[in-house]
Design an enzyme around this catalytic site. Structure first.
Site, PDB file in Angstrom:
ATOM      1  N   MET A 126      34.208  25.848  27.719  1.00 18.47           N
ATOM      2  CA  MET A 126      34.946  26.953  27.119  1.00 18.47           C
ATOM      3  C   MET A 126      34.328  27.362  25.791  1.00 18.47           C
ATOM      4  O   MET A 126      34.163  28.550  25.502  1.00 18.47           O
ATOM      5  CB  MET A 126      36.418  26.559  26.943  1.00 18.47           C
ATOM      6  N   LYS A 179      61.473  -3.320  11.207  1.00 23.30           N
ATOM      7  CA  LYS A 179      61.581  -4.594  11.918  1.00 23.30           C
ATOM      8  C   LYS A 179      62.906  -5.316  11.636  1.00 23.30           C
ATOM      9  O   LYS A 179      63.522  -5.884  12.550  1.00 23.30           O
ATOM     10  CB  LYS A 179      60.409  -5.484  11.512  1.00 23.30           C
ATOM     11  N   GLU A 193      47.969   4.489  22.672  1.00 24.71           N
ATOM     12  CA  GLU A 193      49.287   5.114  22.431  1.00 24.71           C
ATOM     13  C   GLU A 193      49.270   6.609  22.740  1.00 24.71           C
ATOM     14  O   GLU A 193      50.283   7.172  23.148  1.00 24.71           O
ATOM     15  CB  GLU A 193      49.734   4.899  20.985  1.00 24.71           C
ATOM     16  N   PHE A 241      50.879  -3.973   5.494  1.00 24.75           N
ATOM     17  CA  PHE A 241      50.007  -3.962   6.668  1.00 24.75           C
ATOM     18  C   PHE A 241      50.623  -3.094   7.770  1.00 24.75           C
ATOM     19  O   PHE A 241      51.792  -3.245   8.113  1.00 24.75           O
ATOM     20  CB  PHE A 241      49.803  -5.397   7.182  1.00 24.75           C
ATOM     21  N   GLN A 242      49.837  -2.211   8.309  1.00 23.16           N
ATOM     22  CA  GLN A 242      50.245  -1.283   9.365  1.00 23.16           C
ATOM     23  C   GLN A 242      51.451  -0.431   8.983  1.00 23.16           C
ATOM     24  O   GLN A 242      52.290  -0.119   9.814  1.00 23.16           O
ATOM     25  CB  GLN A 242      50.498  -2.028  10.689  1.00 23.16           C
TER      26      GLN A 242
END
Lengths: 171, 555
Positions: free
Chosen positions: B469, B163, B51, B113-114
């Site tokens: 760097m 959802k 993602e 969940f999630q």
């Protein structure tokens, strides 16, 4: 730079999450909130916040501009201390064991406060006024012993017929 | 017509001008993905490997096209993986809309969940975010998200759609594509004060940033520069705003800016700052930045005025409009003395550059050789670190929106996703990514996306085997104690490229460079060029953090 307390009147959308957005902005930019009060206005679509902040001119300027950028903030105004009516509200419960109750009620009268609960060992007082008046009473009340107290954030409106106009703080 | 929430999302995305979305499916966006499947002829979905890559791709797409980039992710880890991408877009003011799924309303707040608090997590890194609690609000929230993302100072917006809202039906009324909110403009009075200051100035310096690109103000700024005979210095975000062959171009200013640009800025008596926020990387010591010079500051965001640097006069408004009007108020002047001084400074700079020359395979040689194969429209993307500064210093940019780089957040791992998004935004034309072995290691899984999409990406790894760097700072300020910056990895990037289905080419010596680069640009698809760079190759000039031009290290 000089640190002053300043008063912000803020009109925000009246829905969930707005308080988090406003308080989150203060915490992540490192500005301290002295007090914050929020409640619905006469129009249920909007809430009004009164926020007291201590900071220098830089913080004052940034607070107003950063608040103005929030989508849910509709109007922001710095309320001038000399032409603003500011009130706080307090409930304070005092230990009266070993004291005469009249001592407390007299003090309450002098401070134009109300006794709202009373029993053999304690008195609860409701008080409204400017911050300094509340501070003075708290100081006095220490001679009795404060069992508990709560103090609401300040409420402020400008004197005169005007309402918040929400102009940006000028550079 | 009666539509489900998922259908409404697709319809409003298309209606608001979106034809490409980046994303990754998951449990709580299944309904949206079902609609993407059914509508694949109307809206193109690019699946990334992670993602984060999708968020950077949407960001890169937005930076390259000027349109709003869109990313879709599922709840929980889908959202948290977007966070770095959203924050990157926020710091660089890129318009993206992130649409995330979430658990059904009744499951919210139960640690389902999630489930994460998506709007809570993203609140400080979005311009605004929404959680949709009634399907009747969905269409207008998505429309508003686009308007918020592209209005004023652009930025990311997140819309969290539980959802059951995706499943619920309601009446859908199509709308047209909504325009950005009208921009505020600066006052005549302010501009006339600006003109007075400019006309009185002997050594004016125009300093412009990403706001100049967002406002499409390049032509106006160039005209102002020519009329005033004022040099133009740029922040990294503004680097592509002014073509490097423009006579008054000085390039990037600041910590790793070009010597001429930073030096001229310090010698100027007036800085005309347009669409910049005076980042600490650009200003160094803020108390000494201003010195005797006066500053005019114009930016679309009022909160930027006097935030980092106090200006003499400042106003919030559209730069394009402001500079166009200012042009009529300022006097045309030769300023020969100032122009001659700039020439001197540039000559000093040339000597410094020549002194740095050695026989090794330097990043500058790699960049110059690559540039022979690109044109003025080629999108160049960077990751973050030394290679980013080398690119900013020596790649020649000619057109706005051709440099995609994480300037504000400094996100290592930005490059692969952003290159994918940028490439797709520009009709899948060849796109270049300069990266380092450190940055590339962070999101190299997106090679899978580039290859499966058959994207013509040329990925140049400035491979010095160290986190260059940070190592450079350790060299200069930490007594050469190289804590955890010497990677000692055994990764073979050529074979890695091949494993992903890309072409890999290795360049070890400067003598191989020309042939290797030619081969790379003769090859279709995704090409990885692994360039062996010496680990002690540092970025110069450098002004240490919080320093001034007095502290500049040139070699």
């Amino acid at each position: 730079m000089r640190q002053d307390q300043f008063i912000l009147g803020v009109i925000v959308s009246n829905h969930f999450g707005v308080l988090t957005r406003v308080s989150g902005l203060f915490s992540r930019r490192g500005y301290n909130i002295d007090s914050l009060n929020v409640s619905e206005t006469e129009d249920p679509k909007f809430s009004r916040m009164t926020i007291l902040v201590t900071g220098d001119d830089y913080i004052k300027n940034q607070v107003v501009k950063q608040l103005s950028k929030l989508r849910d903030v509709k109007r922001v105004e710095l309320l001038p201390a000399d032409s603003t009516v500011l009130r706080e509200h307090m409930l304070i419960k005092l230990d009266t064991k070993g004291h005469s109750v009249t001592e407390v009620t007299e003090a309450a009268n002098i401070f134009r406060a109300k006794v709202i609960d009373f029993n053999a060992d304690s008195v609860t007082i409701e008080m409204t006024g400017e911050s300094s008046k509340l501070d003075a009473f708290i100081n006095y009340a220490k001679t009795f012993g404060i069992i508990e107290m709560c103090r609401a954030g300040a409420l402020a409106v400008k004197r005169g017929p005007g309402a918040l106009n929400g102009e940006y703080f000028e550079d | 017509m009666l539509l489900t929430g998922a259908e409404i999302i697709i319809e409003t995305l298309i209606e608001q001008g979106c034809d490409t979305v980046f994303g990754y499916p998951g449990g709580f966006v299944l309904n949206i993905y079902d609609e993407l499947y059914k509508n694949s002829d109307r809206i193109n979905h690019i699946i990334t490997a992670h993602e984060q890559g999708a968020a950077h791709a949407a960001d890169g797409y937005a930076r390259a096209s000027g349109k709003v980039g869109v990313v879709i992710a599922t709840s929980g880890p889908g959202v948290t993986n977007l966070v770095t991408g959203i924050a990157t877009a926020f710091l660089d003011s890129t318009p993206i809309v992130a649409i995330t799924g979430n658990v059904p309303l009744s499951m919210l707040g139960r640690d389902s969940f999630q489930e994460v608090d998506s709007t809570g997590i993203t609140m400080p890194i979005t311009k605004h975010n929404y959680i949709v609690k009634d399907v009747k609000d969905l269409a207008n929230i998505i429309r508003e998200a686009f308007v918020v993302a592209k209005s004023g100072r652009p930025g990311p917006v997140l819309v969290d759609v539980p959802k059951d809202i995706q499943l619920a039906k309601c009446e859908f009324e199509p709308s047209e594509m909504l325009e950005a909110e009208p921009k505020r403009t600066v006052s005549d009075n302010f501009l006339s004060k600006c003109a007075d200051m400019i006309n009185a100035s002997k050594r004016p310096y125009i300093y412009c940033g990403g706001g100049a690109i967002a406002a499409d103000a390049s032509e106006e700024i160039k005209a102002l520069s020519l009329k005033l005979n004022a040099p133009i210095g740029l922040s990294i975000m503004g680097l592509s705003a002014i073509p490097q062959d423009f006579p008054n171009w000085l390039g990037m200013m600041g910590m790793h800016g070009r010597y001429s640009s930073t030096k001229a800025n310090y010698e100027a008596d007036l800085i005309i700052a347009l669409g910049v926020r005076f980042s600490d990387r650009a200003t160094g010591d803020k108390s000494k930045f201003k010195r005797d010079s006066r500053i005019i500051h114009i930016d679309i965001d009022p909160a930027e005025l006097n935030k980092n640097i106090d200006s003499c006069i400042s106003a919030a408004g559209d730069i394009k409009n402001a500079v166009a009007r200012l042009l009529n108020l300022v006097e045309e002047k030769d300023r020969t003395e100032w122009i001659d001084r700039i020439k001197e400074i540039k000559a000093e700079e040339q000597q410094q550059i020549a002194a740095r020359e050695n026989g090794r395979l330097t990043p500058q040689k790699v960049i110059a050789e690559l540039q022979k194969h690109t044109d003025k429209d080629t999108i160049v993307v960077t990751d973050v670190g030394q290679h980013q500064m080398w690119t900013a210093q020596s790649y020649k940019f000619y057109k706005p929106r051709t440099l995609l780089t994480s300037g504000g957040l400094g996100t290592m791992g930005f490059g692969m996703g952003a290159a994918i998004g940028g490439c797709i935004a520009r009709g899948r034309k060849r796109t270049v990514l300069f990266t380092g072995d450190g940055s590339f290691g962070m999101n190299l899984t997106e090679l899978a996306t580039a290859v499966s999409q058959n994207l013509p990406l040329t990925i140049v790894i400035m491979n010095n085997g160290v986190l260059g760097m940070v190592r450079q700072w350790q060299t200069l300020f930490f007594g050469k104690r190289y804590s955890n910056t010497t990677l000692e990895r055994k990764t073979d990037f050529v074979r890695l490229a091949e494993a992903f289905g890309a072409t890999g080419i290795r360049v070890s010596e400067s003598g191989d460079l020309e042939t290797a680069m030619k081969k790379a640009f003769d090859t279709d698809g995704t090409v990885v060029i692994d360039c062996k760079i010496d680990m002690d190759e540092n970025v110069y000039p450098m002004i240490p953090a919080g320093g001034t031009i007095e502290d500049i290290i040139v070699n």
